[in-house]
Design a protein around this motif. Structure first.
Motif, PDB file in Angstrom:
ATOM      1  N   GLN A 322       1.855   0.421   6.318  1.00  0.00           N
ATOM      2  CA  GLN A 322       1.891   1.446   7.347  1.00  0.00           C
ATOM      3  C   GLN A 322       3.183   1.339   8.148  1.00  0.00           C
ATOM      4  N   ASN A 323       3.898   2.451   8.283  1.00  0.00           N
ATOM      5  CA  ASN A 323       5.144   2.483   9.058  1.00  0.00           C
ATOM      6  C   ASN A 323       6.124   1.402   8.582  1.00  0.00           C
ATOM      7  N   TYR A 324       6.114   1.151   7.297  1.00  0.00           N
ATOM      8  CA  TYR A 324       6.958   0.095   6.745  1.00  0.00           C
ATOM      9  C   TYR A 324       8.352   0.647   6.468  1.00  0.00           C
ATOM     10  N   VAL A 325       9.345   0.111   7.177  1.00  0.00           N
ATOM     11  CA  VAL A 325      10.716   0.629   7.099  1.00  0.00           C
ATOM     12  C   VAL A 325      11.534  -0.235   6.146  1.00  0.00           C
ATOM     13  N   ASN A 326      11.195  -0.212   4.881  1.00  0.00           N
ATOM     14  CA  ASN A 326      11.943  -0.996   3.913  1.00  0.00           C
ATOM     15  C   ASN A 326      11.548  -0.636   2.495  1.00  0.00           C
ATOM     16  N   ALA A 327      12.220  -1.293   1.550  1.00  0.00           N
ATOM     17  CA  ALA A 327      11.927  -1.164   0.128  1.00  0.00           C
ATOM     18  C   ALA A 327      12.353  -2.461  -0.514  1.00  0.00           C
ATOM     19  N   PHE A 328      11.720  -2.825  -1.633  1.00  0.00           N
ATOM     20  CA  PHE A 328      12.101  -4.090  -2.267  1.00  0.00           C
ATOM     21  C   PHE A 328      11.817  -4.086  -3.759  1.00  0.00           C
ATOM     22  N   TRP A 329      12.618  -4.892  -4.455  1.00  0.00           N
ATOM     23  CA  TRP A 329      12.410  -5.136  -5.889  1.00  0.00           C
ATOM     24  C   TRP A 329      11.754  -6.496  -6.040  1.00  0.00           C
ATOM     25  N   ASP A 330      10.789  -6.612  -6.957  1.00  0.00           N
ATOM     26  CA  ASP A 330      10.079  -7.864  -7.185  1.00  0.00           C
ATOM     27  C   ASP A 330      10.038  -8.145  -8.684  1.00  0.00           C
ATOM     28  N   ASP A 331      10.700  -9.249  -9.098  1.00  0.00           N
ATOM     29  CA  ASP A 331      10.714  -9.611 -10.521  1.00  0.00           C
ATOM     30  C   ASP A 331       9.316  -9.904 -11.054  1.00  0.00           C
ATOM     31  N   SER A 332       8.462 -10.473 -10.198  1.00  0.00           N
ATOM     32  CA  SER A 332       7.167 -10.941 -10.686  1.00  0.00           C
ATOM     33  C   SER A 332       6.293  -9.804 -11.197  1.00  0.00           C
ATOM     34  N   CYS A 333       6.447  -8.609 -10.623  1.00  0.00           N
ATOM     35  CA  CYS A 333       5.687  -7.450 -11.115  1.00  0.00           C
ATOM     36  C   CYS A 333       6.595  -6.465 -11.832  1.00  0.00           C
ATOM     37  N   PHE A 334       7.899  -6.801 -11.906  1.00  0.00           N
ATOM     38  CA  PHE A 334       8.894  -5.923 -12.502  1.00  0.00           C
ATOM     39  C   PHE A 334       8.739  -4.523 -11.923  1.00  0.00           C
ATOM     40  N   CYS A 335       8.768  -4.475 -10.589  1.00  0.00           N
ATOM     41  CA  CYS A 335       8.465  -3.209  -9.934  1.00  0.00           C
ATOM     42  C   CYS A 335       9.288  -2.989  -8.667  1.00  0.00           C
ATOM     43  N   MET A 336       9.458  -1.722  -8.345  1.00  0.00           N
ATOM     44  CA  MET A 336      10.080  -1.260  -7.122  1.00  0.00           C
ATOM     45  C   MET A 336       8.978  -0.844  -6.160  1.00  0.00           C
ATOM     46  N   THR A 337       9.130  -1.173  -4.887  1.00  0.00           N
ATOM     47  CA  THR A 337       8.131  -0.802  -3.891  1.00  0.00           C
ATOM     48  C   THR A 337       8.812  -0.159  -2.690  1.00  0.00           C
ATOM     49  N   TYR A 338       8.244   0.945  -2.215  1.00  0.00           N
ATOM     50  CA  TYR A 338       8.846   1.697  -1.118  1.00  0.00           C
ATOM     51  C   TYR A 338       7.872   1.877   0.049  1.00  0.00           C
ATOM     52  N   GLY A 339       8.372   1.652   1.255  1.00  0.00           N
ATOM     53  CA  GLY A 339       7.615   1.990   2.452  1.00  0.00           C
ATOM     54  C   GLY A 339       7.872   3.433   2.838  1.00  0.00           C
ATOM     55  N   ASP A 340       7.083   3.928   3.805  1.00  0.00           N
ATOM     56  CA  ASP A 340       7.196   5.325   4.229  1.00  0.00           C
ATOM     57  C   ASP A 340       7.996   5.519   5.509  1.00  0.00           C
ATOM     58  N   GLY A 341       8.547   4.428   6.066  1.00  0.00           N
ATOM     59  CA  GLY A 341       9.364   4.556   7.259  1.00  0.00           C
ATOM     60  C   GLY A 341       8.539   4.783   8.510  1.00  0.00           C
ATOM     61  N   GLU A 342       9.243   4.958   9.621  1.00  0.00           N
ATOM     62  CA  GLU A 342       8.575   5.178  10.904  1.00  0.00           C
ATOM     63  C   GLU A 342       7.703   6.429  10.844  1.00  0.00           C
ATOM     64  N   GLY A 343       6.460   6.288  11.306  1.00  0.00           N
ATOM     65  CA  GLY A 343       5.535   7.415  11.318  1.00  0.00           C
ATOM     66  C   GLY A 343       5.014   7.803   9.958  1.00  0.00           C
ATOM     67  N   ASN A 344       5.339   6.999   8.945  1.00  0.00           N
ATOM     68  CA  ASN A 344       4.891   7.270   7.568  1.00  0.00           C
ATOM     69  C   ASN A 344       5.333   8.644   7.070  1.00  0.00           C
ATOM     70  N   THR A 345       6.490   9.136   7.547  1.00  0.00           N
ATOM     71  CA  THR A 345       6.951  10.467   7.147  1.00  0.00           C
ATOM     72  C   THR A 345       8.364  10.478   6.593  1.00  0.00           C
ATOM     73  N   HIS A 346       9.006   9.317   6.488  1.00  0.00           N
ATOM     74  CA  HIS A 346      10.391   9.273   6.016  1.00  0.00           C
ATOM     75  C   HIS A 346      10.540   8.141   5.006  1.00  0.00           C
ATOM     76  N   PRO A 347       9.964   8.318   3.813  1.00  0.00           N
ATOM     77  CA  PRO A 347       9.970   7.245   2.814  1.00  0.00           C
ATOM     78  C   PRO A 347      11.374   6.806   2.416  1.00  0.00           C
ATOM     79  N   LEU A 348      11.506   5.536   2.097  1.00  0.00           N
ATOM     80  CA  LEU A 348      12.809   4.965   1.752  1.00  0.00           C
ATOM     81  C   LEU A 348      13.095   5.096   0.253  1.00  0.00           C
ATOM     82  N   THR A 349      12.965   6.319  -0.238  1.00  0.00           N
ATOM     83  CA  THR A 349      13.061   6.558  -1.673  1.00  0.00           C
ATOM     84  C   THR A 349      14.334   7.311  -2.068  1.00  0.00           C
ATOM     85  N   ALA A 350      15.369   7.280  -1.222  1.00  0.00           N
ATOM     86  CA  ALA A 350      16.616   7.960  -1.562  1.00  0.00           C
ATOM     87  C   ALA A 350      17.216   7.364  -2.825  1.00  0.00           C
TER      88      ALA A 350
END
Length: 542
Positions: A322-350
């Motif tokens: 919730q309101n997570y202002v970040n994104a990260f790569w994780d080798d263990s799941c070989f996956c990209m993960t994105y937060g939705d930013g402040e207010g959950n309306t501005h995802p960090l998926t650029a």
């Protein structure tokens, strides 16, 4: 706290930390027949998964002979990690090492062999002889685990720390090789990002030798790229956001959860998203589009099939927490993960963020640059360099390429980018030039040195306007640097990363690696090598 954009990586056979998002005038000259011939011969070939597997099998079958030819000790063994083959038949085989059955952290090396199999040269992460008096520790594993948990709480502020059982390793990344424990402490960082802190402890004295955070911060309508075409798959009831043409990459919705795989995105009519942040599909469109562009960039420009080079797609997870202002790569799941930013309306998926994060996976699969010190800055810069390059390659009118990092996600709240490549210090923290102690600076800011080098190599110094964006790049000594063009600059960086850098490469070694790469591609006397040297001098790396 200023958010970064993140990822996870591995060092020399053991999982280690890594992170998140986020000279006098040299004539460029014209590309003649000789440089073109050099580039064609020294460029990596585009390998199918079966061809790559065959090269790996060959390296595996001859690794004992290779170890003997390199003069390794009787207790040392090589572990094949990757093989890259150039068009002229030269192979670059990357190995990790074990000693008496234990992983050697910082023991990785690359063997460069001519077409006939003769060893031309070797690039090593350490020049030290791998040898310890005993592999029997003097302190108990439990003591190492308790110490690691203490480090996690005191230096990282990790909540809910939980240390796994320590593993015995040989620490060779710095100083004299010693027997050590590596302990992984999991928990949650202050901003909600998962934590996977790796702590290396001397097994004789209990002294902490190293610590590294493995996860750090940094046809649909997308939020940042406008109308885009998506590769999807017809499922039992509608369409799935799965791209079988790019290794089966799939996009999942975490629905605000901070764990698990999430739910595969589906749609009835194959028309995804509205371009608005309040539509759950919009972030998924941007994530899937970013994965497509990144895959195509590495394949079309560098001949690399997928992040690991094995033709397998990663996965993307959107709507993390919730309101997570970040994104990260994780080798263990070989996956990209994105937060939705402040207010959950501005995802960090650029786009440049997506390509940045997935490029952390490429670094992990190749040079595996330690996410600490100067090598950590190079690690972070590599993701910025390829994130920028992928953005340019997309030729998206709604998100045109530029030398700005994270300009679309507005993390700062004032419309400014997260980082600038032409003059990194404009963000208030990043280094424009190398200086003593650069390795002590946060890797997201020491990365400015390599980002600045890449800009100078591509575009040159001084004022310049590119596609409506104004830049003005200085040099450390006030000299003028002429750029050689971004296309050549990114090929030089990729070849240096995948063939000449190791886990412990620092800025001086990065200069040597890029000079070697430019020499291979364009010839020793070409404007490209002179340009590389001038650009490094421009950021005070000599």
């Amino acid at each position: 706290m200023t958010p970064h954009i993140s990822r996870t990586t591995r060092i020399a056979g053991a999982s280690v930390a890594a992170a998140a998002l986020l000279a006098a005038g040299i004539a460029t000259g014209t590309a003649g027949a000789a440089p073109a011939a050099h580039e064609a011969a020294a460029s990596p070939v585009k390998m199918t998964a079966s061809h790559r597997a065959e090269l790996l099998r060959d390296a595996q079958a001859t690794k004992a002979k290779t170890a003997e030819e390199l003069g390794l000790g009787s207790k040392e063994k090589l572990v094949v990690k990757d093989v890259i083959k150039d068009a002229d038949g030269t192979t670059h085989t990357r190995y990790e090492r074990t000693y008496d059955g234990l992983p050697v952290l910082g023991g990785d090396l690359v063997v460069h062999q001519a077409k006939g199999g003769a060893i031309k040269s070797t690039t090593k992460a350490t020049k030290a002889t791998i040898k310890v008096a005993s592999t029997t520790p003097k302190i108990a594993p439990k003591s190492a685990a308790i110490s690691a948990e203490s480090v996690s709480g005191k230096t990282e502020g990790i909540k809910k720390s939980d240390a796994a059982s320590p593993n015995k390793v040989i620490w060779a990344a710095s100083g004299k090789p010693v027997l050590a424990y590596e302990t992984v402490v999991k928990g949650v960082q202050k901003d909600g990002t998962p934590s996977e802190l790796h702590v290396v402890t001397d097994a004789s004295t209990g002294k902490k030798l190293f610590q590294h955070q493995a996860i750090e911060t940094g046809a649909g309508t997308s939020m940042y790229g406008g109308k885009v075409e998506l590769a999807t798959k017809k499922g039992g009831s509608g369409f799935e956001l799965t791209d079988d043409s790019r290794g089966g990459h799939s996009t999942f919705d975490l629905g605000g959860s901070e764990s698990g795989e999430g739910k595969l995105l589906t749609d009835d009519d194959d028309t995804w998203g509205t371009g608005k942040g309040d539509d759950p599909q919009t972030a998924a469109v941007d994530a899937a589009y970013g994965a497509q562009v990144t895959w195509d960039y590495y394949k079309n420009v560098h001949g690399r099939s997928g992040i690991n080079g094995d033709g397998k797609g990663a996965t993307s997870r959107v709507h993390y927490g919730q309101n997570y202002v970040n994104a990260f790569w994780d080798d263990s799941c070989f996956c990209m993960t994105y937060g939705d930013g402040e207010g959950n309306t501005h995802p960090l998926t650029a786009l440049d963020v997506a390509a940045h994060e997935m490029s952390h996976g490429v670094t992990s699969a190749t040079a595996n640059l330690e996410y600490s010190g100067e090598s950590g800055g190079l690690n972070e810069a590599t993701s910025d360099i390829f994130g920028t390059s992928a953005e340019f390659s997309a030729k998206n009118a709604e998100d045109p390429g530029d030398y700005l990092i994270g300009e679309k996600i507005d993390i700062n709240g004032d419309g400014s980018p997260l980082r600038y490549m032409d003059k990194p210090s404009k963000d208030g923290n990043s280094l424009d030039f190398w200086k003593e102690g650069a390795g002590d600076v946060d890797v997201h800011y020491s990365s400015g040195i390599a980002n600045h080098f890449f800009y100078l190599l591509s575009e040159g110094s001084g004022p310049k306007e590119i596609d409506g964006v104004k830049y003005d790049s200085p040099t450390a000594d006030g000299s003028k640097v002429e750029g050689i063009g971004r296309d050549k600059a990114e090929k030089i960086w990729y070849k240096a990363l995948t063939e000449y850098m190791t886990s412990t490469t620092d800025y001086k070694a990065a200069r040597e690696a890029t000079v070697k790469a430019a020499t291979d591609l364009y010839g020793a006397d070409g404007a490209e090598v002179k340009g590389v040297e001038a650009a490094w001098t421009g950021v005070a790396v000599k």
